[in-house]
Design a protein around this motif. Structure first.
Motif: not given
Length: 194
Positions: A107-113
């Motif tokens: 999983q990842t979480v981008s800068v824009s959540a």
């Protein structure tokens, strides 16, 4: 023809018509039945939808998988993705050993959540689940058929990637994704400054 023969013929015709109508009604009820997911009854359903290929794809986890307290790396549960028929028959499952999910799901979480979860083979990510304020419901699942495990889609399926037409379940997707280990490539990029 005598009246009793006519009456017997009429009764038989009505009985045959009634039987065919009830058989047709039963067939249409059966044909409308679509499995809501392919997970076992005791498992957590992270996501499930009916695809344009008229099959069902489900993200499944062990009982309590999404409620584990602690680091994702330490979760003792299991997870897998299943694909199968609308009647609930599982045709394929990945990974073959659901205990190995940490090797195949990240999983990842981008800068824009925006939260993303990837399901991979040795060819790369073939499924991407996404959640966030800018993610439309129809875009929660992206499929790259050419990177899927062998047999999941017919050859040449990448020309028209399968997609969800009816989402059946997604209320545990966020908590499910949070139990996945961080994608190593994303961790590398996160440490770099632009």
């Amino acid at each position: 023809m005598d009246p009793s023969s006519c009456l017997l013929s009429a009764v038989l015709a009505v009985a045959i018509a009634a039987l065919s109508c009830s058989a047709s009604a039963a067939d249409s009820i059966t044909s409308r039945h679509v499995a809501r997911h392919l997970c076992k009854p005791q498992e957590v359903v992270g996501f499930s939808c009916e695809l344009t290929s008229q099959r069902v794809i489900s993200l499944c986890g062990s009982p309590g998988f999404n409620k584990f307290q602690g680091k994702a790396e330490d979760n003792p549960g299991y997870a897998y993705v299943a694909i199968g028929t609308r009647k609930g028959q599982v045709q394929f499952r990945h990974p073959e050993n659901p205990q190995d999910y940490k090797r195949f799901m990240t999983q990842t979480v981008s800068v824009s959540a925006q939260q993303n979860m990837f399901v991979m083979t040795d060819k790369g990510a073939f499924l991407q689940f996404a959640m966030g304020r800018d993610v439309e419901a129809n875009d929660q699942l992206a499929i790259t058929a050419s990177k899927a495990p062998t047999g999941w889609w017919s050859q040449g399926a990448s020309a028209s990637e399968p997609s969800c037409v009816h989402r059946h379940k997604d209320d545990h997707l966020g908590s499910f994704m949070s139990q996945m280990v961080d994608d190593p490539e994303w961790v590398k990029l996160r440490g770099k400054t632009p």
